[in-house]
Design an enzyme around this catalytic site. Sequence first.
Site, PDB file in Angstrom:
ATOM      1  N   SER A 144       0.817  -1.217   0.000  1.00  0.00           N
ATOM      2  CA  SER A 144       0.000   0.000   0.000  1.00  0.00           C
ATOM      3  C   SER A 144       0.847   1.262   0.000  1.00  0.00           C
ATOM      4  O   SER A 144       2.016   1.251   0.393  1.00  0.00           O
ATOM      5  CB  SER A 144      -0.914   0.015   1.226  1.00  0.00           C
ATOM      6  OG  SER A 144      -1.666  -1.176   1.296  1.00  0.00           O
TER       7      SER A 144
HETATM    8  N1  SAH Z   1      -0.800  -5.124   3.878  1.00  0.00           N
HETATM    9  C1  SAH Z   1       0.000  -5.474   2.718  1.00  0.00           C
HETATM   10  C2  SAH Z   1      -0.659  -5.132   1.395  1.00  0.00           C
HETATM   11  C3  SAH Z   1      -1.832  -5.940   1.168  1.00  0.00           C
HETATM   12  S1  SAH Z   1      -2.378  -6.213  -0.497  1.00  0.00           S
HETATM   13  C4  SAH Z   1       1.373  -4.870   2.774  1.00  0.00           C
HETATM   14  O1  SAH Z   1       1.650  -4.091   3.690  1.00  0.00           O
HETATM   15  O2  SAH Z   1       2.190  -5.178   1.908  1.00  0.00           O
HETATM   16  C5  SAH Z   1      -3.688  -7.302  -0.008  1.00  0.00           C
HETATM   17  C6  SAH Z   1      -3.237  -8.673   0.394  1.00  0.00           C
HETATM   18  O3  SAH Z   1      -4.378  -9.384   0.838  1.00  0.00           O
HETATM   19  C7  SAH Z   1      -2.639  -9.484  -0.751  1.00  0.00           C
HETATM   20  O4  SAH Z   1      -1.383  -9.972  -0.393  1.00  0.00           O
HETATM   21  C8  SAH Z   1      -3.650 -10.615  -0.936  1.00  0.00           C
HETATM   22  O5  SAH Z   1      -3.067 -11.828  -1.351  1.00  0.00           O
HETATM   23  C9  SAH Z   1      -4.239 -10.722   0.451  1.00  0.00           C
HETATM   24  N2  SAH Z   1      -5.545 -11.356   0.499  1.00  0.00           N
HETATM   25  C10 SAH Z   1      -6.521 -11.325  -0.431  1.00  0.00           C
HETATM   26  N3  SAH Z   1      -7.591 -12.024  -0.008  1.00  0.00           N
HETATM   27  C11 SAH Z   1      -7.288 -12.515   1.220  1.00  0.00           C
HETATM   28  C12 SAH Z   1      -8.003 -13.314   2.158  1.00  0.00           C
HETATM   29  N4  SAH Z   1      -9.233 -13.773   1.936  1.00  0.00           N
HETATM   30  N5  SAH Z   1      -7.373 -13.622   3.325  1.00  0.00           N
HETATM   31  C13 SAH Z   1      -6.117 -13.168   3.583  1.00  0.00           C
HETATM   32  N6  SAH Z   1      -5.408 -12.414   2.717  1.00  0.00           N
HETATM   33  C14 SAH Z   1      -5.982 -12.091   1.553  1.00  0.00           C
END
Ligand code: SAH
Length: 200
Positions: free
Chosen positions: A51
């Site tokens: 992000s």
């Molecule tokens: N917080 C992260 C960025 C997140 S991007 C950082 O600091 O880098 C969103 C993330 O959520 C992705 O890695 C994606 O794979 C994950 N994601 C998507 N659906 C999900 C789910 N149902 N449970 C857990 N993680 C999930």
Amino acid sequence: MKRRLRLEEVSDPAVLRAMQAVPREEFVPRFLRDAAYDDRALPIDCGQTISQPAVVAYMTEKLRLAPGQRVLEVGTGSGYQAAVLAEIVREVYSIERIPALAQTAAARLARLGYGNVHVRTGDGAQGWPEAAPFDAIMVTAATAKVPPALLAQLGTGGRLILPEGGPHEEQVLVLLERKTPTDIVRTTLWAVRFVPLLPG
Ligand code: SAH
């Protein structure tokens, strides 16, 4: 509402200190290291993103964290947001749906000394029941509805922040505060763009 969030809008000293402390270049792909301190989201593996720093700081500030607390994050991704949380609170529990990302993030966080972050592979919409209740919960992927299990795992006095909206819709950051066991106050914050929460 549409205006882009900027780091200057964040004033909580604990959050600013955490943002200073976490080396973002360790969390971005090697070829993007020169852009690590730009205030924008960047691609990571598996089609996901790390992000924008202003959004990380803003969402962290809205949780009004205190040092002794335990926080749940859904969507570990690179582990960057988890590290920012771990600079402020006692324990961070972070769930990632994609095993390769969870493994990389867990190894990276351990190498950087974040022994207070626990990473698990799974569907974050189910939360982490054994570690509940949490003082705060942050979801870093967009969902049309607040997952009920997450709300159930939010302690009294706790705060939950998430981007609400379908994958092709405008998303908005929503803050839910559990004032009493049955009284939840909802506030709508900024318009944002996150990758979608994948179905479990
Ligand atoms: N917080 C992260 C960025 C997140 S991007 C950082 O600091 O880098 C969103 C993330 O959520 C992705 O890695 C994606 O794979 C994950 N994601 C998507 N659906 C999900 C789910 N149902 N449970 C857990 N993680 C999930």
